[in-house]
Design an enzyme around this catalytic site. Sequence first.
Site, short mmCIF file in Angstrom:
data_model
loop_
_atom_site.label_atom_id
_atom_site.label_comp_id
_atom_site.label_asym_id
_atom_site.label_seq_id
_atom_site.Cartn_x
_atom_site.Cartn_y
_atom_site.Cartn_z
N HIS A 65 39.38 -22.98 -5.08
CA HIS A 65 38.27 -23.21 -6.02
C HIS A 65 38.66 -22.87 -7.46
O HIS A 65 38.44 -23.67 -8.38
CB HIS A 65 37.05 -22.39 -5.60
CG HIS A 65 36.44 -22.84 -4.31
ND1 HIS A 65 35.74 -24.03 -4.18
CD2 HIS A 65 36.42 -22.27 -3.08
CE1 HIS A 65 35.32 -24.17 -2.94
NE2 HIS A 65 35.72 -23.13 -2.25
N THR A 80 44.36 -13.62 -12.59
CA THR A 80 42.92 -13.39 -12.49
C THR A 80 42.51 -13.29 -11.03
O THR A 80 41.34 -13.45 -10.71
CB THR A 80 42.13 -14.52 -13.18
OG1 THR A 80 42.54 -15.78 -12.64
CG2 THR A 80 42.35 -14.52 -14.68
N ARG A 100 44.05 -10.98 -7.78
CA ARG A 100 44.02 -9.59 -7.35
C ARG A 100 45.22 -8.86 -7.94
O ARG A 100 46.31 -9.42 -8.02
CB ARG A 100 44.07 -9.49 -5.82
CG ARG A 100 42.80 -9.96 -5.14
CD ARG A 100 41.63 -8.99 -5.40
NE ARG A 100 40.41 -9.43 -4.77
CZ ARG A 100 39.48 -10.18 -5.36
NH1 ARG A 100 39.65 -10.58 -6.61
NH2 ARG A 100 38.39 -10.52 -4.72
N ASP A 150 43.71 -9.90 -15.87
CA ASP A 150 42.32 -9.46 -15.73
C ASP A 150 42.19 -8.46 -14.60
O ASP A 150 41.12 -7.89 -14.40
CB ASP A 150 41.41 -10.67 -15.46
CG ASP A 150 39.94 -10.28 -15.37
OD1 ASP A 150 39.44 -9.68 -16.35
OD2 ASP A 150 39.31 -10.54 -14.33
N GLU A 206 42.72 -0.23 -10.36
CA GLU A 206 41.73 -0.39 -11.42
C GLU A 206 40.85 0.85 -11.60
O GLU A 206 39.93 0.84 -12.42
CB GLU A 206 40.87 -1.63 -11.13
CG GLU A 206 41.72 -2.90 -11.17
CD GLU A 206 40.95 -4.17 -10.84
OE1 GLU A 206 39.74 -4.08 -10.58
OE2 GLU A 206 41.58 -5.24 -10.83
N HIS A 210 38.79 -6.77 -15.31
CA HIS A 210 38.30 -7.49 -14.12
C HIS A 210 36.93 -8.12 -14.38
O HIS A 210 35.97 -7.92 -13.63
CB HIS A 210 38.24 -6.56 -12.92
CG HIS A 210 38.29 -7.30 -11.61
ND1 HIS A 210 38.77 -6.73 -10.45
CD2 HIS A 210 37.92 -8.57 -11.27
CE1 HIS A 210 38.68 -7.59 -9.44
NE2 HIS A 210 38.17 -8.71 -9.92
N ALA A 245 36.73 -11.60 -15.32
CA ALA A 245 36.88 -13.06 -15.37
C ALA A 245 35.77 -13.79 -14.63
O ALA A 245 35.25 -14.80 -15.10
CB ALA A 245 38.24 -13.47 -14.82
#
Length: 311
Positions: free
Chosen positions: A156, A233, A235, A259, A264, A291, A293
């Site tokens: 996607h 963008t 993982r 991103d 994190e 993170h 995006a």
Amino acid sequence: MILNTMSKPLVIITAPCHPWLIEQLGINYTVQYEPAITYEALYAQMAAVQGLVVTTRVPVDRALIDQSPGLKWIGRLGSGLELIDVPYAQSKGIKVVSSPEGNCNAVAEHALGMLLGLLNRIPLSFAEVKQGIWQRNANRGRELKGLTVGIIGYGHTGSQFARLLQPFGVTVLACDTEKYGFANHYVREAGLEQIQRYADVVSYHVPLTSSTRHMGNQEFFEGCQQKPIVINTSRGKVINQAHLLQALHKGTLSGACLDVLENEKLDTYTPEEKANLDALCQLPQVIITPHIAGYSHEALLQMAQVLLSKI
């Protein structure tokens, strides 16, 4: 917080979501909205739960599933099911759905925005202007037109990124191990070797699996012949962050737009992790965002709509 309390089956929402989802689920369920719930607190309540809405914060493992005899479905807001034991859930007759269609455009736009920002030195030159520095020649940009963009993962988000790139006059090389026959007048199917050979930009759009973990590593980066910009963008653990830093220092890569990071939770960093991130942040050819995006206002609603339709 419990909403719509009546004698209905219980659903717990474990992450921030659009109010529309709470309202719609409330028609048939008692909705418990707990966006900050811990694993332990969720575990203690699972015996009464019929539906669960999650993101990437709380793992849904065997222990949690075994604690949930009445669990019928698990809904993932967004894409990526690595924190859910999907095979085990399905073996128990539990439906597992995600909603990557809801935020794929947000992710694609963010990837494009970071790429354009880096090519045109926008964040760097703005930071200089704020310091009273006005440099034109040193901040001369590079056009996207005419470049070759390698997309790893053509689901996607990868395919949406390709659609957004079409008006820029780039060549798109797309690699996907799960699908074939998707080439068109501006997208060419390719292998990783072709992306390494020809791509000026390499963008990752893959789920985190045993085969994609650290697929961006020293061996891959050293095989890239065009010194590409790397975009991630997907993982954080898809890229070996230490190897990325080394490749940037050596000039094997010309830039990075991230991103996502391997870790994190910045407050848990080891001295080595902190030094790595600090070194990345000091490089002028690097852009890092937290993170966000797939986190646009529009995506929040669209993910909820897609998820509910699948449930």
